[in-house]
Write an enzyme that holds these catalytic residues in place. Structure first.
Site, PDB file in Angstrom:
ATOM      1  N   GLY A 140     -50.255  24.915  46.183  1.00  0.00           N
ATOM      2  CA  GLY A 140     -49.635  25.564  45.040  1.00  0.00           C
ATOM      3  C   GLY A 140     -49.251  26.996  45.348  1.00  0.00           C
ATOM      4  N   GLY A 188     -50.711  29.739  44.530  1.00  0.00           N
ATOM      5  CA  GLY A 188     -51.835  30.558  44.987  1.00  0.00           C
ATOM      6  C   GLY A 188     -52.086  30.386  46.475  1.00  0.00           C
ATOM      7  N   THR A 189     -52.000  29.150  46.965  1.00  0.00           N
ATOM      8  CA  THR A 189     -52.173  28.888  48.392  1.00  0.00           C
ATOM      9  C   THR A 189     -51.086  29.578  49.202  1.00  0.00           C
ATOM     10  OG1 THR A 189     -53.199  26.739  47.961  1.00  0.00           O
ATOM     11  CG2 THR A 189     -52.281  27.080  50.152  1.00  0.00           C
ATOM     12  N   THR A 236     -49.353  23.058  40.689  1.00  0.00           N
ATOM     13  CA  THR A 236     -49.017  22.809  39.291  1.00  0.00           C
ATOM     14  C   THR A 236     -47.709  23.483  38.906  1.00  0.00           C
ATOM     15  OG1 THR A 236     -51.365  22.687  38.756  1.00  0.00           O
ATOM     16  CG2 THR A 236     -49.848  23.008  36.920  1.00  0.00           C
ATOM     17  N   ARG A 287     -33.294  37.226  42.135  1.00  0.00           N
ATOM     18  CA  ARG A 287     -33.220  36.452  43.371  1.00  0.00           C
ATOM     19  C   ARG A 287     -34.306  36.934  44.326  1.00  0.00           C
ATOM     20  NH1 ARG A 287     -28.145  38.469  43.768  1.00  0.00           N
ATOM     21  NH2 ARG A 287     -28.623  39.094  45.914  1.00  0.00           N
ATOM     22  N   ASP A 332     -32.890  40.053  46.541  1.00  0.00           N
ATOM     23  CA  ASP A 332     -32.094  41.131  45.951  1.00  0.00           C
ATOM     24  C   ASP A 332     -32.737  42.516  46.084  1.00  0.00           C
ATOM     25  OD1 ASP A 332     -34.138  41.022  44.079  1.00  0.00           O
ATOM     26  OD2 ASP A 332     -32.880  40.280  42.440  1.00  0.00           O
ATOM     27  N   GLU A 334     -53.641  34.453  40.536  1.00  0.00           N
ATOM     28  CA  GLU A 334     -54.937  34.979  40.968  1.00  0.00           C
ATOM     29  C   GLU A 334     -55.164  36.367  40.370  1.00  0.00           C
ATOM     30  OE1 GLU A 334     -56.921  33.080  42.816  1.00  0.00           O
ATOM     31  OE2 GLU A 334     -55.389  31.502  43.032  1.00  0.00           O
TER      32      GLU A 334
END
Length: 303
Positions: free
Chosen positions: A60, A62-63, A85, A204, A207, A279
């Site tokens: 996810g 966080g990883t 998620t 983006r 940017d 996190e």
């Protein structure tokens, strides 16, 4: 390839990713299925010490955010397998959520340079936030995300919104200074956060700007802060803004203040916890900035 098997679909996707990459002609020198998040750092350090130039990470947001801290400043290309998620970094890049389609992006071999956000020097990919989004992040347990999937976000929001209290922020954004009472502040590096909520429609990953939006607290302006009527005002404002967050039309709401900056300094009264990519990373005050084109990542080629 390194896969977090504790991510929402990591365990099922590990074998599928290996076989799909092999069928696309991508040879994996090593593959690691990690069930403990603490091992990610050690595995990445070992790969980098051996001079690995291409590292695929499955998990996810966080990883991925945790992995990026080890990859900045290295001659390494990151491959993304979105198995969490929210998968907002992949969404900002245009990488499909389907594992086989994400493997196709890697196999085609187009690499883009993208910006990385820094919060007091700590890297983040999608967004950092104060207020409601941080309260939601604290409630988003691993069990809730595993059981509810993308519905975990509205479930957590519904549980937190009744206890939400306004707070005062002071922003120094490049040469601009702003002070206001708010319910939420979001500092975005990419276009999306919170499982598909849009930071800004023109944001983006390349940017070289942070995109910021703040939801103001009408109860503080009207002098009803701390009263039942004030809470109703705030809830009504949040409901109206929430309806437009996925389309990006929230930036036109009079209760929303939006700005762009390369550097941002945030103070809050009372001090607020800061959440970055899901996190909790510390308390205000906090300095945000952009590390431009700091990460090379496999992405869909421009059409």
């Amino acid at each position: 390839m390194v896969v977090n098997t504790q991510s929402r679909s990591g365990r099922e996707a590990y074998a599928l990713a290996r076989s799909t990459l092999a069928s696309r002609g991508v040879v994996l020198a090593e593959s690691h299925a990690l069930s403990k998040s603490g091992r990610l750092r050690r595995v990445l350090e070992q790969l980098l010490e051996r001079g690995t130039r291409r590292i695929l990470v499955g998990g996810g947001d966080g990883t991925l955010s945790g992995a990026v801290g080890h990859l900045l400043g290295r001659d390494v290309t990151l491959g993304v397998l979105p198995l969490g998620t929210g998968n907002d970094f992949a969404r900002s890049l245009g990488i499909p959520a389907d594992v086989e389609a994400a493997c196709d992006v890697i196999a085609r071999g187009y690499a883009a340079r993208v910006d990385v956000g820094l919060a007091n020097g700590r890297p983040f990919l999608n967004a950092a936030s104060l207020g409601l989004a941080t309260a939601i992040a604290k409630r988003l347990t691993k069990r809730l995300k595993q059981r509810a999937g993308v519905l975990a976000y509205p479930v957590a929001a519904a549980a937190e919104v009744m206890d939400l209290k306004p707070f005062r922020i002071r922003l120094k954004a490049d040469e601009q200074e702003v002070e206001m009472d708010v319910l939420q502040l979001v500092v975005g590096n990419g276009r999306y956060h919170g499982a598909g909520i849009m930071v800004a429609p023109d944001a983006r990953l390349d940017d070289r700007r942070l995109h910021v939006y703040a939801i103001e607290a009408p109860s503080a302006t009207s002098g009803r802060d701390g009263t039942g009527l004030g809470q109703l005002q705030d809830l009504a404002t949040l409901a109206r803004v929430a309806l437009s967050l996925r389309s990006g039309e929230h930036v036109d709401n009079p209760a929303v203040t939006s700005l762009r900056a390369a550097r941002l300094y945030v103070e809050a009264t009372p001090a607020q916890e800061v959440n970055a990519d899901g996190e909790l990373i510390g308390m205000t005050p906090m300095r945000f900035e952009v590390a431009p084109a700091a990460l090379r990542v496999y992405a869909p080629a421009p059409s």
